[in-house]
Every structure is written in C-alpha cells, then in structure tokens.
Design a protein around this motif. Sequence first.
Motif, short mmCIF file in Angstrom:
data_model
loop_
_atom_site.label_atom_id
_atom_site.label_comp_id
_atom_site.label_asym_id
_atom_site.label_seq_id
_atom_site.Cartn_x
_atom_site.Cartn_y
_atom_site.Cartn_z
N UNK A 151 16.64 -43.46 -34.48
CA UNK A 151 15.30 -43.02 -34.12
C UNK A 151 15.00 -41.60 -34.59
N UNK A 152 15.85 -41.06 -35.46
CA UNK A 152 15.66 -39.71 -35.96
C UNK A 152 16.48 -38.69 -35.17
N UNK A 153 16.95 -39.06 -33.99
CA UNK A 153 17.76 -38.19 -33.15
C UNK A 153 19.16 -38.77 -32.93
N UNK A 154 19.32 -40.04 -33.32
CA UNK A 154 20.60 -40.71 -33.16
C UNK A 154 20.39 -42.21 -33.05
N UNK B 154 21.19 -33.10 -25.38
CA UNK B 154 20.59 -32.85 -24.07
C UNK B 154 19.13 -33.23 -23.95
N UNK B 155 18.32 -32.87 -24.95
CA UNK B 155 16.89 -33.18 -24.90
C UNK B 155 16.67 -34.69 -24.92
N UNK B 156 17.37 -35.39 -25.82
CA UNK B 156 17.24 -36.85 -25.89
C UNK B 156 17.73 -37.50 -24.60
N UNK C 58 14.98 -37.26 -22.00
CA UNK C 58 13.89 -38.20 -22.30
C UNK C 58 14.32 -39.63 -22.01
N UNK C 59 15.50 -39.99 -22.49
CA UNK C 59 15.98 -41.37 -22.34
C UNK C 59 16.26 -41.76 -20.89
N UNK C 60 16.64 -40.79 -20.06
CA UNK C 60 16.91 -41.10 -18.66
C UNK C 60 15.65 -41.59 -17.94
N UNK C 61 14.49 -41.19 -18.44
CA UNK C 61 13.24 -41.66 -17.85
C UNK C 61 12.67 -42.84 -18.62
N UNK D 100 8.17 -41.70 -27.90
CA UNK D 100 7.73 -42.64 -28.93
C UNK D 100 8.88 -43.08 -29.83
N UNK D 101 9.71 -42.14 -30.27
CA UNK D 101 10.83 -42.49 -31.16
C UNK D 101 11.81 -43.41 -30.45
N UNK D 102 12.11 -43.12 -29.20
CA UNK D 102 13.02 -43.97 -28.42
C UNK D 102 12.42 -45.34 -28.21
N UNK D 103 11.14 -45.39 -27.85
CA UNK D 103 10.46 -46.66 -27.62
C UNK D 103 10.51 -47.52 -28.87
#
Length: 168
Positions: free
Chosen positions: A85-88, A113-115, A118-121, A145-148
């Motif tokens: 997703x651009x972050x992993x 940490x930032x991801x 975001x991902x925890x929510x 959006x990237x995670x989704x």
Amino acid sequence: MRRITLALVSTVAVLVLLFSYRTSTSGIPNGSDTAPPGIVGPAVPTEAPPTGSSGTASPSGAAQSGAAPARPTDTMTVNGSVVDNGYGPVQVRLQITAGRITDVTTLALPEDGHSRRINSQAVPQLRQEVLSAQDVQVDTVSGATATTDAYLQSIQAALDAAHLGGGS
C-alpha cells in the motif's frame, strides 16, 4: 532538434517507470514470510453427506428416502495476495463457509508507528464491513485510503482464488 530531445526524454522516462514497476510479490518487504495467495487448505466438509434410510448416500446425491438432502457445509481458508500500500505489505486470510465469508484475518500490515495507529482503527472497521456486505463493495475508511485499497484488493484476490468473485 526539439523533437529529438522530447523523444529522448520521453523514452528515458518510460524506461525508468518500466524498470521501477514491481511485477510480483515474491520480494516481500521486511523479510516477511506471509503465505502466497490461494487456498490454504482444501474445502473441509463440516457436516456428514446426506444419507438415506440405509445409511449410505445415493449416487445422485439425493437421499434414498425421497426427501431433499441438506447440502454439506464446506469450510475453506483462502489467503489473499500481498498488496503493497506504499507503506508496507497488506495481506488477509478469509474463512469461507457455504459460500459466505465467516471470518477475515489480517496476515500482514505495515509495521511503522503511524501505520500501526491508522490500522488499529481502520482494520476492525473494514473487517466488520466486509463481513456485513459479504463483498469488497464497502466504503473507504476516512484517513486510511491506502490501507483500505490494499485490504480490499487482498480480499478480492482471496475471493477470486475461492472462485466466489466479489464485487470488483
């Protein structure tokens, strides 16, 4: 001279884009050893096949007593593809019972940490929406959006591997 320069710059730009495009997920970042997409195990019947009064299934699949048989319930586990997703990497595993998604497990998510915040929510919300919709046609989680997108792409790959299609 201007046309030659434009053609040369365009060619170099296209080559750079082609060589930087990742064509497979075999080089999963962070040394992750997540499973490839596809069915993890064979469909496992969770109920006995229909039987007739003699205790054996008829060749046609209908119970010998003449009543309509109950369909066996098949449960299978299917891994989605690893999507960057651009972050992993993002990867999910679906449990499918009788053609319905009964569970979604996350196998890989970006680790920074930032991801992680975001991902925890986002991930629990996406999981619940997919289970409710039984499809990838769900709303994008605001701020994720990237995670989704990656999560839903992995789910779609798992649905495709299970030959259930989905909504993309």
